[in-house]
Design a protein around this motif. Structure first.
Motif, mmCIF file in Angstrom:
data_model
loop_
_atom_site.group_PDB
_atom_site.id
_atom_site.type_symbol
_atom_site.label_atom_id
_atom_site.label_comp_id
_atom_site.label_asym_id
_atom_site.label_seq_id
_atom_site.Cartn_x
_atom_site.Cartn_y
_atom_site.Cartn_z
ATOM 1 N N ALA A 11 0.819 -1.196 -0.099
ATOM 2 C CA ALA A 11 -0.080 0.005 -0.088
ATOM 3 C C ALA A 11 0.916 1.132 -0.041
ATOM 4 O O ALA A 11 1.758 1.360 0.654
ATOM 5 N N SER A 12 0.590 2.222 -0.696
ATOM 6 C CA SER A 12 1.338 3.502 -0.687
ATOM 7 C C SER A 12 0.205 4.580 -0.649
ATOM 8 O O SER A 12 -1.027 4.353 -0.459
ATOM 9 N N ASP A 13 0.578 5.881 -0.305
ATOM 10 C CA ASP A 13 -0.207 6.895 -0.287
ATOM 11 C C ASP A 13 -0.998 6.536 1.208
ATOM 12 O O ASP A 13 -2.182 6.932 1.444
ATOM 13 N N ALA A 14 -0.117 6.449 2.227
ATOM 14 C CA ALA A 14 -0.940 6.282 3.540
ATOM 15 C C ALA A 14 -2.270 5.263 3.699
ATOM 16 O O ALA A 14 -2.672 5.352 4.820
ATOM 17 N N ASP A 47 4.539 -7.902 -9.250
ATOM 18 C CA ASP A 47 4.134 -7.112 -8.145
ATOM 19 C C ASP A 47 2.985 -6.758 -8.119
ATOM 20 O O ASP A 47 2.278 -6.613 -9.197
ATOM 21 N N VAL A 48 2.544 -6.406 -6.987
ATOM 22 C CA VAL A 48 1.179 -5.663 -6.807
ATOM 23 C C VAL A 48 1.405 -4.758 -5.880
ATOM 24 O O VAL A 48 1.798 -4.797 -4.780
ATOM 25 N N GLU A 49 0.533 -3.421 -6.022
ATOM 26 C CA GLU A 49 0.376 -2.660 -5.189
ATOM 27 C C GLU A 49 -1.083 -1.533 -5.083
ATOM 28 O O GLU A 49 -1.655 -1.734 -6.270
ATOM 29 N N LEU A 50 -1.517 -1.397 -4.185
ATOM 30 C CA LEU A 50 -2.911 -0.799 -4.006
ATOM 31 C C LEU A 50 -2.285 0.833 -3.672
ATOM 32 O O LEU A 50 -1.952 1.010 -2.636
ATOM 33 N N GLU A 51 -2.731 1.759 -4.477
ATOM 34 C CA GLU A 51 -2.645 3.031 -4.291
ATOM 35 C C GLU A 51 -3.795 3.969 -4.478
ATOM 36 O O GLU A 51 -4.757 3.387 -4.992
ATOM 37 N N ARG A 52 -3.594 5.230 -3.816
ATOM 38 C CA ARG A 52 -4.690 6.065 -4.075
ATOM 39 C C ARG A 52 -4.429 7.080 -4.786
ATOM 40 O O ARG A 52 -3.100 7.702 -4.398
ATOM 41 N N GLU A 53 -4.931 7.416 -5.763
ATOM 42 C CA GLU A 53 -4.506 8.324 -6.817
ATOM 43 C C GLU A 53 -5.651 9.176 -7.276
ATOM 44 O O GLU A 53 -6.928 8.540 -7.506
ATOM 45 N N LYS A 54 -5.660 10.468 -6.952
ATOM 46 C CA LYS A 54 -6.645 11.465 -7.098
ATOM 47 C C LYS A 54 -8.074 11.000 -6.434
ATOM 48 O O LYS A 54 -9.004 10.976 -7.137
ATOM 49 N N GLY A 55 -8.040 10.276 -5.219
ATOM 50 C CA GLY A 55 -9.233 9.991 -4.415
ATOM 51 C C GLY A 55 -9.781 8.560 -4.780
ATOM 52 O O GLY A 55 -10.611 8.201 -4.173
ATOM 53 N N ARG A 56 -8.942 7.765 -5.955
ATOM 54 C CA ARG A 56 -9.510 6.586 -6.283
ATOM 55 C C ARG A 56 -8.690 5.633 -5.950
ATOM 56 O O ARG A 56 -7.325 5.921 -6.035
ATOM 57 N N ALA A 77 -9.993 -0.648 -8.350
ATOM 58 C CA ALA A 77 -9.836 -1.535 -6.951
ATOM 59 C C ALA A 77 -11.267 -1.872 -6.655
ATOM 60 O O ALA A 77 -11.618 -2.725 -6.158
ATOM 61 N N GLU A 78 -11.998 -0.840 -6.912
ATOM 62 C CA GLU A 78 -13.723 -1.073 -6.533
ATOM 63 C C GLU A 78 -14.439 -1.871 -7.692
ATOM 64 O O GLU A 78 -15.196 -2.715 -7.301
ATOM 65 N N THR A 79 -14.264 -1.551 -8.976
ATOM 66 C CA THR A 79 -14.845 -2.185 -9.781
ATOM 67 C C THR A 79 -13.798 -3.279 -10.437
ATOM 68 O O THR A 79 -14.587 -4.164 -11.083
ATOM 69 N N GLY A 80 -12.638 -3.255 -10.555
ATOM 70 C CA GLY A 80 -11.970 -4.113 -11.203
ATOM 71 C C GLY A 80 -11.570 -3.819 -12.685
ATOM 72 O O GLY A 80 -10.941 -4.492 -13.523
ATOM 73 N N ARG A 81 -12.157 -2.782 -13.070
ATOM 74 C CA ARG A 81 -12.166 -2.179 -14.623
ATOM 75 C C ARG A 81 -10.673 -1.665 -15.000
ATOM 76 O O ARG A 81 -9.943 -1.413 -14.084
ATOM 77 N N LEU A 82 -10.193 -2.251 -16.054
ATOM 78 C CA LEU A 82 -8.639 -1.754 -16.480
ATOM 79 C C LEU A 82 -8.811 -0.747 -16.984
ATOM 80 O O LEU A 82 -9.687 -0.129 -17.729
ATOM 81 N N LEU A 83 -7.745 0.237 -16.356
ATOM 82 C CA LEU A 83 -7.514 1.697 -16.534
ATOM 83 C C LEU A 83 -6.480 1.775 -17.528
ATOM 84 O O LEU A 83 -6.658 2.978 -18.351
ATOM 85 N N SER A 84 -5.591 1.189 -17.420
ATOM 86 C CA SER A 84 -4.374 1.492 -18.221
ATOM 87 C C SER A 84 -3.392 0.347 -18.416
ATOM 88 O O SER A 84 -3.280 -0.864 -17.438
#
Length: 112
Positions: A11-14, A47-56, A77-84
């Motif tokens: 996890a990043s971003d606190a 590798d796997v990371e869970l990040e908070r980006e722009k509130g998402r 992370a909420e929907t599983g939709r591929l973003l990039s």
């Protein structure tokens, strides 16, 4: 084809481990295994990371394919939709740089 080389969710971003667990229990993020089943990723999960980006909340996954290329996928992370999707050109893997994993490490990841 999907295989894993003892990845850990970082996890990043606190985001603490407790926050991640709570988000998952509250249904605000999908479990990683569910997301992996939702998509057809080729290669070995590095590798796997869970990040908070722009509130998402974003899962960032890195896979090594048969051409020794590392691909990064960002998923909601909420929907599983591929973003990039991005080829990590600076992370071409050669046998000399392959991570070494022992059975104990693999068992610990599977037990989580």
């Amino acid at each position: 084809m999907l295989s894993a080389v003892a990845p850990t969710v970082q996890a990043s971003d606190a985001l603490s481990a407790q926050e991640i667990r709570q988000l998952s229990q509250q249904g605000k993020i999908k479990p990683l295994l569910q997301i992996l089943q939702q998509h057809q990723f080729d290669g070995t999960l590095l590798d796997v990371e869970l990040e908070r980006e722009k509130g998402r909340l974003i899962y960032e996954l890195e896979f090594l394919n048969d051409q020794d290329e590392v691909w990064e996928y960002e998923l909601d992370a909420e929907t599983g939709r591929l973003l990039s999707t991005e080829l990590e050109e600076h992370k071409k893997i050669t046998p000399k740089r392959m991570p070494k994993v022992n059975e104990k490490d693999t068992d610990e990841v599977i037990d989580r």
